[in-house]
Design an enzyme around this catalytic site. Structure first.
Site, PDB file in Angstrom:
ATOM      1  NE  ARG A  21      -3.059   2.643   2.398  1.00  0.00           N
ATOM      2  CZ  ARG A  21      -3.463   3.368   3.843  1.00  0.00           C
ATOM      3  NH1 ARG A  21      -3.394   2.874   4.805  1.00  0.00           N
ATOM      4  NH2 ARG A  21      -3.991   4.603   3.301  1.00  0.00           N
ATOM      5  CG  HIS A  38      -1.531   9.171   3.446  1.00  0.00           C
ATOM      6  ND1 HIS A  38      -1.576   7.663   3.529  1.00  0.00           N
ATOM      7  CD2 HIS A  38      -1.395   9.412   4.627  1.00  0.00           C
ATOM      8  CE1 HIS A  38      -1.257   7.214   5.009  1.00  0.00           C
ATOM      9  NE2 HIS A  38      -1.117   8.493   5.415  1.00  0.00           N
ATOM     10  CG  ASN A  73      -5.777   3.572   8.259  1.00  0.00           C
ATOM     11  OD1 ASN A  73      -5.594   2.495   7.610  1.00  0.00           O
ATOM     12  ND2 ASN A  73      -5.016   4.686   7.944  1.00  0.00           N
ATOM     13  CE1 TYR A  76      -0.650   2.681  13.463  1.00  0.00           C
ATOM     14  CE2 TYR A  76      -2.581   3.905  12.721  1.00  0.00           C
ATOM     15  CZ  TYR A  76      -1.321   3.296  12.416  1.00  0.00           C
ATOM     16  OH  TYR A  76      -0.737   3.299  11.144  1.00  0.00           O
ATOM     17  CD  GLU A 134      -2.240   3.928   7.980  1.00  0.00           C
ATOM     18  OE1 GLU A 134      -2.035   4.393   9.266  1.00  0.00           O
ATOM     19  OE2 GLU A 134      -2.088   4.894   7.008  1.00  0.00           O
ATOM     20  CD  GLU A 192      -5.249   7.416   9.836  1.00  0.00           C
ATOM     21  OE1 GLU A 192      -4.750   8.375  10.219  1.00  0.00           O
ATOM     22  OE2 GLU A 192      -4.900   6.225  10.220  1.00  0.00           O
TER      23      GLU A 192
END
Length: 1575
Positions: free
Chosen positions: A1129, A1174, A1361, A1363, A1428, A1219
Site C-alpha cells: 500500500r 494521504h 486503520n 492502532y 494500517e 483517515e
C-alpha cells in the site's frame, strides 16, 4: 411496588360484568357460607385479642433454613433502556410520553444493567440468602418473540445468576413484572389471546436457559396491578382505561399464560431441574369498618375475593373465578342492562382443569390493610361500583410517603391465616412472602429511615407470629426493595429501597440506609431472639518462626543485586502485564486504624490519646482543622463496618486497638471494660463471617497520660507497652492469631519526634528519633517474647511489626556511589527497624557508620545513634514471625553531602530523594504511583532478610474529595501494584502471603479529611457517616475473587489460518517517504509549506528528503520481497501528478514514477494497493480554500479520473482517502497537522468532512461508471478509529461515551457511505450542542436526498486503520460550540496497557477484534481490509524490536479471532509501516517501520528489524499454526536480527548509537513471543 393503583384505598380489582355461567342459588349459598365462616373465624380470632396481646412483640427466631430475601424489578432498576439491542417496553413508552412523575423515565434508573457486581455486593452486605429479581422480557426477546433473541440481554442475566450463586445467594426469578415489550402491546398486549403463546415460549426459553441454576420461579408478580392499573384506571403502562372489558380480559389471559408456563416447567423441566414454579399475588388485608355489621363483614369478604381471589381461586381452588366475584358481576349485569359495568370472560372446562393447581407455593405481596364498608355502587364501572363497597384507612394507622400504604402489621398475620384457611386446605403448599415494604420521601434524611425500620420490625414479627403461634408454613420473607428505583408513575419521588440511590450522580452510587443494617441484624439473628454468644476460635496459622539469625548487611548490601537485575529493564519488559494467580491460601484483606476511624473520642470511659490532644488545639495544622472526634464513627457503627467486610468478602481485616480506649491512662489499673467489649464484638463479628482479625496493638495513638511522663523517649515505656500487649494477648488471643505490635514506627519516630509534624510534636531531629526508635524496638521485642513465652503454645498465633517501606532507585545504576546511596537509603528507611529485628539485633552497618561519622564531624564524643548491648541484640534479633510491610511509592535517590549542622536524621542520610517524573502523579507530593517499585521492594526484602513470608499490610493511593465514587486512579493502582506483587510471587519466588488496602476513607492524620484512601467513600459532612462502595471496591473484590489475574480470553492465543487469498501488506505514504519535494515538476503540497513553517514539526524536520523513496525504489521493493507481502500500500502525491491540483497540467514525470513503481511491484509479484489522498493536498488548492471549498469535490473527482485512467489497468485496490478524521480534526480543529487551522472548531470540521464524503462518492462513481467493467478493481475509503471502552464499566453513561467515540471516529464517515447519511447519534449530538449555544439549527450540514442516494453504497470493502483503544467518559462542555463539545467525551488510557514510542498509542490488541465485530454488526459484515496497524518506538535505536513482534502477534491474532470466531469478513491486513519515516508533526522522533532507515547515512540504507522475520513468517503460514501439531516449515522467525545486518543496498549499518548490542541477549526479558517458545 404496587402503588399507583386505585389508591383512594382500594386494593383489589374492579369487577365489571359477567359472561360466566350462572351459579345456582344453593351452590352459591354453600360457597358463600363456607367463605364467610372462614373469614369470620379469622376476624373472631383477631378480635378476641386484646390490644396488648395483638401488639405483643415476639422475641424468637425463625425456623432453621428460613429464606431471607430482598427484591428488585427489571424496569425499576436496570436502566440501559435501549442498550445492546434491548427492545422498548410499555414503561419505556410510558415514561417517554411524560406520563410519570415530573416527566421522569426509567432510561437509566438505578443502572443495574451495568452493576451486577455492585448489586451483589449489597446483597452480600445484607447477608440475604435469597434474591428475587425479574427478567425484562424485552431485554431477552426485544420484539417479545424468540426470533428476536438478544444474546447480550441473556448474558446479563447469566452473569447476574452466576454472581448470586457464587456469593451463596439463591436466585428467585420473576418472569413478568409489568414491563411488556411494546411490540406486543402494539398488538393488543394482554388483551390479545395470542400473548398466551408468546409468554409460554418466553417462559420455556427462560427455564431452558437459566433453570439449571434457578430453582424458584414466579411467573407473574402482582398481576392484579397489571389488570387494574395498566388496563383499568390507566395509571400504569400501557395506560389503557377500560374497566368494563380490558382489565377482565387481561386477567383471563394472564391466568392462562401462568398455567401454560407452569405446565411447560412441569412437563419438560421439573424432573431434571427440580425447581418450583408459582405466582406472586398482591393483596391487602380487608377489615370490616364495623365488625358488628354483617353488611360490612360481607363487603370486606368481597374485597378480598375481588383482589386476591380473582387470581388465587382459579389457581388454588377449582380453576375458575370465585363465586362471589361471578355473582356480584351477574348482579350488576341484571341491575344495569343498558350500561353493563363489567364483562367477565368464562373458562372452558378444559381451561379450568389446566389452571387448577398450577402453583408449587403461594407467593404473597402484601403492604397494607383497609377498612371496608358496604355501599351501593350502582352501575359505575369501577371497583367500588361493581363491588358495592368502600375502602378507607384508620387515621391512627402510621402513614408512609405513599397515599396507599399505611403501616398495619397485624393485617399480615390475619391475611396469612386467611390464605391458609381459604386456599391451602387441599394443597398445602408453602407460603413465600414475595414482597413487603414501604416508601419514604425523596427529600429529607433519606438514610435515617426509622419509619421503615418500624414498619419492617412490625411486619416481620407478625410473620413470625403466624409461623410460631398459628402454624402457618411461611418459608420466605422478602423486603421490597434492595434499592431505590423508578417507581412507575411515581418516578423517583418515592423510595422503597434498603439502599439509597443517588439519581443525580451518573454513577448511581448506592448507600445503605439504617434499615439495611437493621435487616442485616434480623438476618444474622434469624429473627428477634437474643443471639447466643457463640464461642469463636480464631484460625490457627502455620508457624513459620525464624530460627537462624542472619549476619549483618554489608556496605552496600548484597541485596544490591535487585538493582542490578531490575533497573536496566527496558520499559517494555518492565510494563509487561503478568497473568497468574496467588496461592489458594493468600490472605486478601482490608485495613484501618483506631484513631482514623473509630471516633467516640471521649465515649464510654475512653481516655484521651496524643492525637485527641493535638487535634483539639486550634492551629494544629491539620487541613480544615480536622479532628478525629467522630471520624467514621466506627465505635458506634460496628454493624456498618461488618456490612462492608461481608460485602467485600475479604479473608482478613487489619485494625488497630485504641490503647486509651482499653487503658484510659495507658496502664492496666485503668481498664475500661466497655472498650474491651467493643473489640470483643468486632473480633467475634469478624470470625462469625470467616474473616481473620489482623490486629495492630499500637498505631500512633499513645494515651496522653503516657506522653505526659515522656512518651517513647522514656525507657519505662518498654515495660508499660509490654503490659498492655500482655493484656491484649490474654484477652483477645484465643481468637486473634495475627498480631502486629506497632505500625510504622519509623514514621512515628521521625514525624513525631524529629519534625514534630504529628503528635507528640517534638522537634529534636538529631537525637529524639534515634532514642525513640531504640525504645520502640526494645518494646516490640519484649512484647514478642511475652507472646512467645506465655501464649504461643496455647494460642498458636504469629507476631510481627508493620514497617513502612518505600522503594528507591539509584539515580544512575552505572555509578557505584549511587548504588551505595540507594542502599544507604533502604537501610535508613527500612533497615533502621528491620535489620535489628530480622537480622542480628543491631542497626545496619551503613546506618551506624553514617551517623557516627556525622556525629564526629559535629564534635560529639559518641554517635547520636544509641547502641544495643550484646544481651539486647540477642533479645531483639528474630522477634518477628513474618515480614509485614506498608508500601505506597518509589523515588529516585542521589548521593549528596548532607549538612553537618543542624544535627538531623535527615542530614545524616547523605542522599536526597526525587520523584520519578514519568510515573503517574497522586495528590500527595513525592508519592507518585510507581507500580514497578513494589516488585523490586519485595525482592529486596527476600534478599536482605532471608526470604521471609511477606504480608503487604497497607497499600493504596490517595484521591481528592472530587473523586468520591469514580476513583479510576485507585483502580489503576490496584491493577498495577498487585500485578507487580504477583510477578514477585510467580516469577521471582518471593513468598508473598497477603495484601491489604484501606477499607474506607478516614482521618488521614496530618492530611485530615481532604484525601481519601479507601475502597468506601465516607460522607464526613453527614452525621450518619454513610458508607458507599467506590468503583475500586468492586475491582478489588474481583481481583480477590480471581485470586490475582488469571489469563483472560482476550489474551489467549488462537491457532488457525486466514482465507487462502488473504491480503498481506505493508504500507507507506507519499509525503512520508518519497522526498524529492521539488524534483521533476512536482508542485508544493500543504505539508511542504507546513513543515517549512517554524515551530510546526519536532526538531525542525521536513519531508524534503524523507526516505528518498523517489530515488530508492529498488531498495523499497527489495524490502517488500524480504517480508514476502502479497500487496504494497502506497499513496500518490497529488501535487506530483497535478502540480496545481487541477487537470490543467498533468506532470508526466510524476506519472512515470508511479508507472515504474507499479511495474516493479508487479514484477516482484506484489499487488499494488493505491491511496489517492494521504493528506498532501496541493498548496494551490489550499490557497483557494482547500477542503472547505466545495469546488474541491470536482477537483478530486478529476484527479481520481486521471489516476484511474493512467494507472488503473495495473491496480486492483484503490483507497480514495486515508483517515478523513485526521484530515479534519488534526488539520482543521487542533491545527497540529497541515493546513494547521484551529480558529473555527465549531463549523470547519463539519464542512471539511462533508466535502470529503461527497468527493469520495464522486470518485467511486467515476470508477464504477467508467473503469470497473474493464479494470475490475475494488475501491473504498480508509477510515481510522480507536476502539473505546467505558472508563468505568459500571456506568451506563460511560458506555454511551464510548459509543460516542466510535461514532465520531468511524461512524462520521462510514455511516454515510454504508447507510447514506450521518448516524442518528452524531446528528443528535451536534444538534443538541448547537441549540444549547443558542443556534437555531445544527452546525452539521445536511445531505440532500439526492446526495444521500449518491453517497449510499459507495464502497467495495471497508478500509480500516487501527492502532489503539481508549477509555471514555462523558464531560459536559456547557454551551461551548466546538467539535469536542459535540462529542462530549474525554478519553484516557488504562495504565496496564503497554506504552509505545507515541504518547497517544498504547497496546490494546483486544480493541481491534471488538472494533471489527462492531463494523460487522453495524454495516452488514462488509469485506474488511485493515489498511494500517502498527507500533512505534523512540529514543536509541534497537533493531531487536521485541515490542513490535509482540504487537503484531497480539493484534493479528485478534484479527484471526474476529475472522474465525466472530465471522467477520476479513480479507486483508496491512502493517504500518514498511520504513521508519517522517511521522508528520513529530518528525523522525517516532519510528513505526519494519525497516530502520539510518538517517545519519546520506544513502539512507534500510535495515530489517527483528520484526521483519516474525511478520514474514506469519505471512508464510497465513496465520498461526498450532504448535501442538508439530513443526511447521512456514514458521522460521529469527528471534533477533543477525549480526552483521546487511542493508539491502549492501551498505553496512553504520553511524548509529545503539541502545544495546544487538547480538547480546536481553536480560530479564519477560516477553518471549509465543511462537519463539512454542514452534
Amino acid at each position: 411496588m404496587e402503588k399507583m393503583l386505585w389508591f383512594g384505598c382500594l386494593c383489589f380489582l374492579c369487577i365489571q360484568g359477567s359472561q360466566g355461567t350462572p351459579v345456582s342459588d344453593a351452590a352459591h349459598f354453600k360457597t358463600m357460607k363456607e367463605f364467610g365462616n372462614r373469614y369470620e373465624k379469622i376476624l373472631h380470632k383477631s378480635g378476641a385479642q386484646t390490644t396488648e396481646e395483638r401488639d405483643l412483640f415476639l422475641t424468637k427466631a425463625f425456623p432453621a433454613g428460613f429464606q431471607w430475601a430482598t427484591s428488585t424489578e427489571s424496569f425499576k432498576v436496570e436502566g440501559a433502556w435501549a442498550a445492546d439491542g434491548k427492545g422498548e417496553t410499555i414503561w419505556d413508552r410510558f415514561g417517554h410520553e411524560g406520563q410519570a412523575f415530573n416527566n421522569q423515565t426509567a432510561d437509566r434508573a438505578s443502572d443495574s444493567y451495568r452493576k451486577v457486581d455492585i448489586d451483589v455486593y449489597l446483597l452480600r452486605g445484607l447477608g440475604v440468602n435469597t434474591y428475587q429479581f425479574s427478567i425484562s422480557w424485552a431485554r431477552v426477546f426485544p420484539s417479545g418473540h424468540r426470533e428476536s433473541q438478544s444474546n447480550e440481554g441473556v448474558r446479563y442475566y447469566d452473569n447476574l445468576i452466576d454472581a448470586l450463586i457464587e456469593s451463596g445467594i439463591q436466585p428467585v426469578v420473576t418472569l413478568y413484572h409489568w414491563d411488556l415489550p411494546q411490540a406486543l402491546q402494539d398488538n393488543g398486549g394482554w388483551t390479545n389471546p395470542s400473548i398466551i403463546g408468546a409468554f409460554k415460549d418466553y417462559a420455556d426459553f427462560c427455564f431452558s436457559r437459566f433453570g439449571s441454576r434457578v430453582k424458584n420461579w414466579n411467573t407473574f408478580s402482582s398481576p392484579w396491578v397489571v389488570s387494574h392499573a395498566g388496563y383499568g384506571t390507566g395509571e400504569h403502562a400501557p395506560g389503557v382505561k377500560d374497566y368494563v372489558t380490558a382489565s377482565y380480559q387481561v386477567t383471563h389471559n394472564i391466568l392462562k399464560s401462568h398455567a401454560e408456563a407452569w405446565h411447560v416447567y412441569n412437563d419438560y423441566y421439573r424432573k431434571t431441574q427440580g425447581g418450583k414454579v408459582g405466582i406472586a399475588l398482591n393483596s391487602d388485608w380487608a377489615q370490616p369498618t364495623d365488625a358488628t355489621k354483617p353488611e360490612d363483614v360481607a363487603a370486606a369478604e368481597r374485597y378480598l375475593q375481588f383482589m386476591l381471589g380473582w387470581f388465587a381461586h382459579p389457581i388454588f381452588i377449582d380453576g375458575d373465578y370465585p363465586a362471589v366475584l361471578k355473582t356480584q358481576i351477574e348482579k350488576k349485569r341484571n341491575e344495569c342492562p343498558g350500561s353493563v359495568p363489567a364483562v367477565l370472560p368464562a373458562f372452558t372446562a378444559e381451561e379450568k382443569a389446566r389452571i387448577k393447581g398450577t402453583s408449587d407455593f403461594f407467593g404473597l405481596n402484601h403492604y397494607t390493610s383497609r377498612l371496608v364498608s358496604s355501599s351501593v355502587g350502582g352501575c359505575n364501572p369501577g371497583p367500588e361500583g361493581v363491588g358495592d363497597f368502600q375502602a378507607k384507612v384508620d387515621p391512627s394507622w402510621p402513614a408512609t410517603a405513599s397515599d396507599w400504604i399505611y403501616s398495619v402489621p397485624s393485617g399480615l398475620r390475619s391475611l396469612l391465616n386467611y390464605i391458609k384457611a381459604e386456599y391451602l386446605k387441599v394443597n398445602n403448599v408453602p407460603i413465600y412472602i414475595t414482597g413487603n415494604g414501604m416508601p419514604t420521601e425523596y427529600s429529607g434524611d433519606t438514610l435515617a429511615d426509622t419509619s421503615r425500620i418500624e414498619y419492617m420490625r412490625g411486619y416481620i414479627n407478625e410473620a413470625l407470629k403466624a409461623i410460631d403461634q398459628d402454624g402457618i408454613d411461611v418459608q420466605r420473607f422478602t423486603v421490597q426493595s434492595l434499592m431505590d428505583g423508578f417507581e412507575g408513575n411515581q418516578g423517583y419521588s418515592e423510595r422503597f429501597g434498603l439502599h439509597h440511590v443517588n439519581f443525580e450522580d451518573g454513577y448511581r452510587p448506592r448507600t445503605p440506609k439504617q434499615s439495611a443494617y437493621f435487616f442485616a441484624q434480623i438476618i444474622e439473628q434469624n429473627g428477634f431472639a437474643s443471639r447466643k454468644q457463640d464461642h469463636f476460635e480464631g484460625l490457627k496459622l502455620p508457624q513459620v518462626r525464624r530460627s537462624t539469625p542472619l549476619p549483618p548487611s554489608e556496605v552496600p548490601s548484597a541485596s544490591k543485586v535487585v538493582w542490578e537485575k531490575f533497573t536496566p529493564q527496558k520499559k517494555f519488559d518492565r510494563q509487561m502485564y503478568h497473568y497468574g494467580q496467588f496461592p489458594l491460601d493468600f490472605s486478601w484483606g482490608v485495613s484501618s486504624s483506631a484513631y482514623q476511624i473509630e471516633g467516640g473520642w471521649n465515649q464510654d470511659g475512653k481516655g484521651p490519646s496524643v492525637w485527641d490532644t493535638f487535634t483539639q488545639k486550634p492551629g494544629s495544622g491539620i487541613p480544615e482543622d480536622g479532628i478525629g472526634n467522630v471520624a467514621c464513627d466506627s465505635y458506634n457503627k460496628l454493624d456498618e463496618d461488618l456490612y462492608m467486610l461481608r460485602a467485600m468478602k475479604v479473608k482478613s481485616y487489619r485494625f488497630s486497638l485504641s490503647w486509651s480506649r482499653i487503658f484510659p491512662n495507658g496502664r492496666r489499673e485503668s481498664l475500661n471494660q466497655k472498650g474491651v467489649d467493643y473489640y470483643n464484638r468486632l473480633i467475634d463479628g469478624l470470625l462469625a463471617h470467616d474473616i481473620t482479625p489482623m490486629v495492630t496493638i499500637y498505631h500512633w495513638d499513645l494515651p496522653q497520660a503516657l506522653q505526659d511522663i515522656g512518651g517513647w523517649q522514656a525507657a519505662e515505656m518498654i515495660d508499660i507497652f509490654n503490659d498492655y500487649c500482655d493484656f491484649c494477648f490474654a484477652t483477645f488471643g484465643n481468637r486473634v492469631k495475627f498480631w502486629m505490635t506497632m505500625n510504622d514506627p519509623q514514621g512515628l519516630a521521625w514525624l513525631g519526634y524529629g519534625l514534630g509534624q504529628i503528635p507528640p510534636n517534638i522537634k529534636e531531629p538529631g537525637t529524639a528519633p534515634y532514642q525513640v526508635a531504640h525504645n520502640l524496638i526494645k518494646a516490640h521485642a519484649k512484647a514478642y517474647h511475652t507472646y512467645d513465652d506465655k501464649y504461643r503454645l496455647s494460642q498458636g498465633g504469629l507476631v510481627s511489626i508493620a514497617l513502612n517501606a518505600e522503594w528507591v532507585e539509584p539515580k544512575d545504576i552505572n555509578v557505584p556511589r549511587e548504588i551505595v546511596a540507594a542502599d544507604r537509603a533502604m537501610q535508613f528507611l527500612v533497615g533502621w527497624f528491620a535489620h535489628p529485628i530480622f537480622k542480628n539485633g543491631d542497626y545496619p552497618e551503613a546506618m551506624k557508620a553514617q551517623v557516627l561519622v556525622k556525629s564526629e564531624l559535629q564534635g560529639l564524643p559518641l554517635s547520636r545513634l544509641p547502641s544495643f548491648t550484646e544481651e539486647e541484640k540477642n533479645f531483639i534479633k528474630g522477634t518477628a514471625d513474618i515480614f509485614c510491610v506498608n508500601h505506597y511509592t518509589t523515588r529516585i535517590v542521589t548521593h549528596v553531602t548532607g549538612a553537618i549542622t543542624p544535627q538531623s536524621y535527615l542530614n545524616d542520610w547523605d542522599f536526597v530523594e526525587e520523584e520519578i517524573v514519568d510515573q503517574p502523579t497522586t495528590p500527595i507530593h513525592l508519592t507518585r504511583a510507581v507500580s514497578f517499585g513494589i516488585r523490586r521492594l519485595l525482592n529486596w526484602i527476600k534478599e536482605e532478610y532471608g526470604d521471609p513470608d511477606i504480608y503487604i499490610t497497607e497499600s493504596s493511593v490517595s484521591s481528592t474529595r472530587d473523586f468520591t465514587w469514580d476513583d479510576v486512579d485507585r483502580v489503576f493502582f490496584y491493577k498495577t501494584y498487585i500485578d507487580e506483587a504477583l510477578k514477585a510471587y510467580e516469577l521471582d519466588g518471593v513468598k508473598v502471603k497477603g495484601y491489604a488496602t484501606y477499607l474506607m476513607d478516614s482521618f488521614q492524620f496530618f492530611y485530615g479529611y481532604i484525601f481519601g484512601f479507601g475502597l468506601h467513600h465516607i460522607d464526613f459532612t453527614n452525621p450518619h457517616r454513610p458508607r458507599s462502595p467506590k468503583f475500586s471496591a468492586h475491582v478489588y473484590y474481583n481481583i480477590m475473587k480471581d485470586n490475582g489475574f488469571p489469563l483472560t480470553e482476550d489474551e489467549k492465543m488462537l491457532h488457525g489460518e486466514f482465507k487462502k487469498d488473504f491480503i498481506w501488506s505493508s504500507a507507506t505514504a507519499s509525503y512520508q517517504i518519497e522526498g524529492a519535494w521539488r524534483a521533476d515538476g512536482k508542485g508544493l503540497s500543504i505539508w511542504d509549506k507546513f513543515t517549512h513553517t517554524p515551530g510546526k514539526i519536532f526538531e525542525h524536520d521536513t519531508g524534503d528528503i524523507a526516505c528518498n523513496s523517489y530515488n530508492k525504489m529498488e531498495d523499497d521493493i527489495a524490502a517488500l520481497k524480504t517480508i514476502k507481502v502479497s500487496h504494497y500500500r502506497f499513496s500518490i502525491s497529488w501535487p506530483r501528478v497535478l502540480p496545481d491540483g487541477t487537470t490543467k497540467y498533468i506532470n508526466q514525470a510524476g506519472l512515470n514514477y508511479y508507472q515504474k513503481l507499479l511495474d516493479a511491484l508487479l514484477a516482484a509479484n506484489i499487488e499494488p494497493q493505491v491511496t489517492l489522498y494521504h493528506w498532501d493536498l496541493p498548496q494551490a488548492l489550499q490557497d483557494v480554500g482547500g477542503w472547505e471549498n466545495e469546488t474541491i469535490i470536482e477537483r478530486f473527482r478529476d484527479y481520481a479520473d486521471v489516476l484511474f485512467k493512467n494507472l488503473g489497468p495495473k491496480v486492483k485496490l484503490w483507497i480514495t482517502f486515508n483517515e478523513p478524521y485526521i484530515i479534519t480534526v488534526l488539520g482543521h480543529v487542533q491545527g497540529a497537522h497541515a493546513p494547521g487551522f484551529n480558529d473555527r472548531p465549531d463549523t470547519l470540521p463539519y464542512i471539511v468532512s462533508h466535502n470529503i464524503i461527497k468527493a469520495h462518492a464522486e470518485a467511486w462513481h467515476v470508477y464504477n461508471d467508467k473503469y470497473r467493467p474493464s479494470q475490475n478493481g475494488m475501491i473504498g475509503m480508509t477510515v481510522n478509529s480507536d476502539w473505546a471502552e467505558p472508563r468505568n464499566p459500571y456506568k451506563q453513561e460511560d458506555y454511551e461515551a464510548a459509543r460516542n467515540v466510535v461514532e465520531f471516529y468511524l461512524g462520521w464517515y462510514a455511516h454515510p457511505i454504508f447507510n447514506g447519511d450521518y448516524s442518528p447519534l452524531v446528528k443528535k449530538s451536534v444538534l443538541e450542542q448547537s441549540l444549547a449555544g443558542g443556534l437555531p439549527k445544527s452546525r452539521l450540514p445536511e445531505f440532500t436526498p439526492e446526495e444521500i442516494k449518491r453517497i449510499n453504497g459507495t464502497y467495495d470493502y471497508f478500509g480500516l486503520n487501527h492502532y489503539c483503544s481508549v477509555l471514555a467518559f462523558p464531560v459536559d462542555f456547557g454551551d461551548t460550540q466546538h467539535f469536542e463539545a459535540d462529542r462530549g467525551v474525554v478519553v484516557i488510557s488504562d495504565r496496564t496497557w503497554l506504552e509505545t514510542g507515541s504518547s497517544w498509542l498504547r497496546m490494546t490488541p483486544f480493541g481491534l477484534r471488538r472494533l471489527l465485530k462492531f463494523i460487522k454488526d453495524e454495516y452488514r459484515n462488509p469485506p474488511i481490509i485493515i489498511t494500517e496497524n502498527g507500533v512505534s518506538e523512540n529514543g536509541p535505536v534497537d533493531l531487536n524490536d521485541v515490542h513490535r513482534i509482540y504487537f503484531y502477534e497480539k493484534y493479528i491474532n485478534q484479527v484471526l479471532k474476529a475472522y474465525l470466531l466472530d465471522g467477520v469478513n476479513m480479507i486483508g491486513y496491512t502493517a504500518w509501516s514498511l520504513l521508519d519515516n517522517l511521522e508528520w508533526a513529530v518528525g523522525y522522533t517516532e519510528r513505526f517501520g519494519l525497516f530502520y532507515v539510518n538517517r545519519t547515512d546520506p544513502d539512507l540504507p534500510r535495515t530489517p528489524k527483528a520484526s521483519v522475520s516474525f511478520y514474514s513468517s506469519l505471512i508464510s503460514c497465513n496465520g498461526f499454526p498450532d504448535p501442538a501439531s508439530g513443526p511447521h516449515e512456514c514458521w522460521n522467525p529469527k528471534s533477533e536480527p543477525e549480526e552483521p545486518i546487511p542493508a539491502i543496498n549492501n551498505e553496512r549499518f553504520q553511524g548509529v548509537k545503539l541502545s544495546e548490542k544487538t547480538e547480546e541477549k536481553k536480560t530479564e526479558n519477560s516477553f518471549v513471543p509465543f511462537y519463539y517458545s512454542k514452534v
